[in-house]
Design a protein around this motif. Structure first.
Motif, PDB file in Angstrom:
ATOM      1  N   ASP A  75       5.321  12.485  12.015  1.00 19.67           N
ATOM      2  CA  ASP A  75       6.735  12.152  11.842  1.00 19.67           C
ATOM      3  C   ASP A  75       6.952  11.142  10.720  1.00 19.67           C
ATOM      4  O   ASP A  75       8.024  11.100  10.126  1.00 19.67           O
ATOM      5  CB  ASP A  75       7.331  11.597  13.138  1.00 19.67           C
ATOM      6  N   ARG A  76       5.963  10.339  10.429  1.00 21.00           N
ATOM      7  CA  ARG A  76       6.075   9.323   9.370  1.00 21.00           C
ATOM      8  C   ARG A  76       5.593   9.834   8.018  1.00 21.00           C
ATOM      9  O   ARG A  76       5.500   9.054   7.079  1.00 21.00           O
ATOM     10  CB  ARG A  76       5.257   8.096   9.762  1.00 21.00           C
ATOM     11  N   GLN A  77       5.314  11.121   7.908  1.00 24.18           N
ATOM     12  CA  GLN A  77       4.782  11.642   6.649  1.00 24.18           C
ATOM     13  C   GLN A  77       5.722  11.387   5.481  1.00 24.18           C
ATOM     14  O   GLN A  77       5.275  11.045   4.385  1.00 24.18           O
ATOM     15  CB  GLN A  77       4.492  13.139   6.766  1.00 24.18           C
ATOM     16  N   ARG A  78       7.014  11.537   5.701  1.00 20.84           N
ATOM     17  CA  ARG A  78       7.972  11.317   4.614  1.00 20.84           C
ATOM     18  C   ARG A  78       7.921   9.857   4.154  1.00 20.84           C
ATOM     19  O   ARG A  78       7.900   9.577   2.961  1.00 20.84           O
ATOM     20  CB  ARG A  78       9.361  11.719   5.051  1.00 20.84           C
ATOM     21  N   GLU A  79       7.912   8.937   5.120  1.00 20.28           N
ATOM     22  CA  GLU A  79       7.821   7.507   4.782  1.00 20.28           C
ATOM     23  C   GLU A  79       6.541   7.213   4.011  1.00 20.28           C
ATOM     24  O   GLU A  79       6.553   6.522   2.988  1.00 20.28           O
ATOM     25  CB  GLU A  79       7.855   6.671   6.061  1.00 20.28           C
ATOM     26  N   LEU A  80       5.417   7.752   4.484  1.00 21.06           N
ATOM     27  CA  LEU A  80       4.138   7.517   3.812  1.00 21.06           C
ATOM     28  C   LEU A  80       4.113   8.153   2.425  1.00 21.06           C
ATOM     29  O   LEU A  80       3.547   7.586   1.479  1.00 21.06           O
ATOM     30  CB  LEU A  80       3.005   8.040   4.679  1.00 21.06           C
ATOM     31  N   ALA A  81       4.738   9.312   2.294  1.00 17.84           N
ATOM     32  CA  ALA A  81       4.791   9.976   0.990  1.00 17.84           C
ATOM     33  C   ALA A  81       5.630   9.170   0.004  1.00 17.84           C
ATOM     34  O   ALA A  81       5.268   9.061  -1.183  1.00 17.84           O
ATOM     35  CB  ALA A  81       5.365  11.383   1.145  1.00 17.84           C
ATOM     36  N   ARG A  83       6.068   5.910   0.091  1.00 16.33           N
ATOM     37  CA  ARG A  83       5.245   4.746  -0.258  1.00 16.33           C
ATOM     38  C   ARG A  83       4.178   5.126  -1.281  1.00 16.33           C
ATOM     39  O   ARG A  83       3.896   4.370  -2.209  1.00 16.33           O
ATOM     40  CB  ARG A  83       4.585   4.170   0.987  1.00 16.33           C
ATOM     41  N   ALA A  84       3.563   6.282  -1.076  1.00 19.82           N
ATOM     42  CA  ALA A  84       2.533   6.727  -2.027  1.00 19.82           C
ATOM     43  C   ALA A  84       3.146   6.988  -3.394  1.00 19.82           C
ATOM     44  O   ALA A  84       2.542   6.653  -4.421  1.00 19.82           O
ATOM     45  CB  ALA A  84       1.843   7.979  -1.500  1.00 19.82           C
ATOM     46  N   SER A  85       4.331   7.582  -3.430  1.00 30.45           N
ATOM     47  CA  SER A  85       4.951   7.871  -4.727  1.00 30.45           C
ATOM     48  C   SER A  85       5.432   6.601  -5.417  1.00 30.45           C
ATOM     49  O   SER A  85       5.599   6.586  -6.635  1.00 30.45           O
ATOM     50  CB  SER A  85       6.107   8.859  -4.559  1.00 30.45           C
ATOM     51  N   LEU A  86       5.658   5.534  -4.660  1.00 32.66           N
ATOM     52  CA  LEU A  86       6.054   4.249  -5.249  1.00 32.66           C
ATOM     53  C   LEU A  86       4.853   3.427  -5.700  1.00 32.66           C
ATOM     54  O   LEU A  86       5.017   2.323  -6.208  1.00 32.66           O
ATOM     55  CB  LEU A  86       6.890   3.444  -4.260  1.00 32.66           C
ATOM     56  N   GLY A  87       3.650   3.940  -5.483  1.00 32.70           N
ATOM     57  CA  GLY A  87       2.477   3.267  -6.023  1.00 32.70           C
ATOM     58  C   GLY A  87       1.452   2.806  -5.006  1.00 32.70           C
ATOM     59  O   GLY A  87       0.408   2.289  -5.397  1.00 32.70           O
ATOM     60  N   ALA A  88       1.727   2.952  -3.733  1.00 33.13           N
ATOM     61  CA  ALA A  88       0.726   2.561  -2.735  1.00 33.13           C
ATOM     62  C   ALA A  88      -0.409   3.581  -2.758  1.00 33.13           C
ATOM     63  O   ALA A  88      -0.171   4.788  -2.706  1.00 33.13           O
ATOM     64  CB  ALA A  88       1.349   2.504  -1.343  1.00 33.13           C
ATOM     65  N   GLY A  89      -1.611   3.103  -2.882  1.00 37.41           N
ATOM     66  CA  GLY A  89      -2.751   4.005  -2.913  1.00 37.41           C
ATOM     67  C   GLY A  89      -3.048   4.583  -1.540  1.00 37.41           C
ATOM     68  O   GLY A  89      -2.642   4.051  -0.506  1.00 37.41           O
ATOM     69  N   LEU A  91      -5.863   4.681   0.002  1.00 33.24           N
ATOM     70  CA  LEU A  91      -6.707   3.780   0.779  1.00 33.24           C
ATOM     71  C   LEU A  91      -5.877   2.694   1.452  1.00 33.24           C
ATOM     72  O   LEU A  91      -6.103   2.344   2.608  1.00 33.24           O
ATOM     73  CB  LEU A  91      -7.780   3.162  -0.118  1.00 33.24           C
ATOM     74  N   ARG A  92      -4.892   2.186   0.736  1.00 37.51           N
ATOM     75  CA  ARG A  92      -4.020   1.158   1.315  1.00 37.51           C
ATOM     76  C   ARG A  92      -3.228   1.719   2.492  1.00 37.51           C
ATOM     77  O   ARG A  92      -3.086   1.068   3.533  1.00 37.51           O
ATOM     78  CB  ARG A  92      -3.083   0.620   0.249  1.00 37.51           C
ATOM     79  N   LEU A  93      -2.709   2.927   2.342  1.00 37.36           N
ATOM     80  CA  LEU A  93      -1.954   3.542   3.430  1.00 37.36           C
ATOM     81  C   LEU A  93      -2.861   3.864   4.618  1.00 37.36           C
ATOM     82  O   LEU A  93      -2.467   3.692   5.778  1.00 37.36           O
ATOM     83  CB  LEU A  93      -1.250   4.809   2.941  1.00 37.36           C
ATOM     84  N   LEU A  94      -4.074   4.298   4.328  1.00 38.65           N
ATOM     85  CA  LEU A  94      -5.031   4.562   5.406  1.00 38.65           C
ATOM     86  C   LEU A  94      -5.370   3.276   6.155  1.00 38.65           C
ATOM     87  O   LEU A  94      -5.425   3.257   7.388  1.00 38.65           O
ATOM     88  CB  LEU A  94      -6.308   5.197   4.851  1.00 38.65           C
ATOM     89  N   ARG A  95      -5.585   2.196   5.409  1.00 45.15           N
ATOM     90  CA  ARG A  95      -5.872   0.906   6.046  1.00 45.15           C
ATOM     91  C   ARG A  95      -4.708   0.447   6.914  1.00 45.15           C
ATOM     92  O   ARG A  95      -4.899  -0.093   7.996  1.00 45.15           O
ATOM     93  CB  ARG A  95      -6.190  -0.155   4.990  1.00 45.15           C
ATOM     94  N   GLN A  96      -3.472   0.680   6.431  1.00 45.59           N
ATOM     95  CA  GLN A  96      -2.299   0.287   7.203  1.00 45.59           C
ATOM     96  C   GLN A  96      -2.233   1.059   8.522  1.00 45.59           C
ATOM     97  O   GLN A  96      -2.013   0.480   9.581  1.00 45.59           O
ATOM     98  CB  GLN A  96      -1.019   0.531   6.419  1.00 45.59           C
ATOM     99  N   LEU A  97      -2.442   2.361   8.452  1.00 43.10           N
ATOM    100  CA  LEU A  97      -2.397   3.173   9.673  1.00 43.10           C
ATOM    101  C   LEU A  97      -3.499   2.775  10.654  1.00 43.10           C
ATOM    102  O   LEU A  97      -3.261   2.647  11.858  1.00 43.10           O
ATOM    103  CB  LEU A  97      -2.508   4.656   9.324  1.00 43.10           C
ATOM    104  N   LEU A 173       4.075  14.471  -3.039  1.00 44.54           N
ATOM    105  CA  LEU A 173       5.215  15.027  -3.755  1.00 44.54           C
ATOM    106  C   LEU A 173       5.799  16.222  -3.016  1.00 44.54           C
ATOM    107  O   LEU A 173       7.035  16.375  -2.932  1.00 44.54           O
ATOM    108  CB  LEU A 173       4.792  15.443  -5.182  1.00 44.54           C
ATOM    109  N   ALA A 174       4.954  17.058  -2.424  1.00 44.08           N
ATOM    110  CA  ALA A 174       5.458  18.219  -1.666  1.00 44.08           C
ATOM    111  C   ALA A 174       6.226  17.759  -0.443  1.00 44.08           C
ATOM    112  O   ALA A 174       7.220  18.376  -0.068  1.00 44.08           O
ATOM    113  CB  ALA A 174       4.282  19.101  -1.265  1.00 44.08           C
ATOM    114  N   ILE A 175       5.784  16.687   0.189  1.00 42.33           N
ATOM    115  CA  ILE A 175       6.482  16.179   1.378  1.00 42.33           C
ATOM    116  C   ILE A 175       7.851  15.632   1.000  1.00 42.33           C
ATOM    117  O   ILE A 175       8.854  15.889   1.668  1.00 42.33           O
ATOM    118  CB  ILE A 175       5.638  15.119   2.089  1.00 42.33           C
ATOM    119  N   VAL A 176       7.905  14.863  -0.098  1.00 39.29           N
ATOM    120  CA  VAL A 176       9.179  14.277  -0.515  1.00 39.29           C
ATOM    121  C   VAL A 176      10.143  15.378  -0.952  1.00 39.29           C
ATOM    122  O   VAL A 176      11.325  15.355  -0.607  1.00 39.29           O
ATOM    123  CB  VAL A 176       8.966  13.241  -1.649  1.00 39.29           C
TER     124      VAL A 176
END
Length: 180
Positions: A75-81, A83-89, A91-97, A173-176
């Protein structure tokens, strides 16, 4: 010798009521030994069966939580996508989860450990009968605490890492753009 005193008192009482048997009085060992039969192996005691049921319930609970947290990451895929498109790597997103899931597991471990101590104390006093000592030792045990911490953190790490790794293979990008 308190066993001899009890044996003599019981024999006197039995004689008073006309019983001719000789009473046998033995000390009941503390801990789970009271639950063993002569010649029984440790694996067949009822306490071992209860422990296996507890582990089974823990596994079912972990599986349920894993499914719920996997759905939450989905359900959070859009939010994570975003964040990734804004520059979060990734690895950073994986660490957050994983950190979120470890925090949840630590809180669940503290709550479960506290609840377990309270339930053990209540059960020990309720299960006391004349065949089982009422002063079963259910005090603090560091081994149980370390086991609870290890199970909680391992579960949190596995439950947090699996959905996060699954998510990391998705193209942001596909998710967004398309919402999936």
């Amino acid at each position: 010798d308190s066993v001899g005193v009890v044996r003599d008192a019981l024999a006197a009482r039995w004689r008073a009521i006309g019983q001719r048997d000789v009473p046998v009085v033995e000390l009941i060992p503390r801990g789970h030994e009271w639950n063993r039969r002569d010649g029984a192996t440790a694996g067949s005691s009822p306490l071992t069966l209860v422990s296996l049921f507890v582990v089974l319930i823990l596994l079912v609970g972990c599986l349920n939580v894993s499914i719920l947290l996997g759905a939450q990451v989905h359900d959070r895929q859009r939010e994570l996508a975003i964040r990734a498109s804004l520059g979060a790597g990734r690895l950073r997103l994986l660490r957050q989860l994983v950190a979120e899931h470890l925090l949840l597991a630590a809180l669940a471990g503290v709550a479960g450990g506290t609840l377990g101590v309270l339930i053990a104390r209540a059960l020990a006093s309720r299960l006391a009968t004349r065949l089982m000592p009422g002063d079963l030792d259910v005090s603090f045990d560091a081994r149980v605490l370390f086991f609870t911490i290890a199970v909680s953190l391992t579960t949190g790490l596995l439950i947090g890492a699996l959905p996060a790794l699954r998510w990391s293979k998705v193209e942001p990008l596909a998710i967004v753009r398309f919402g999936y």
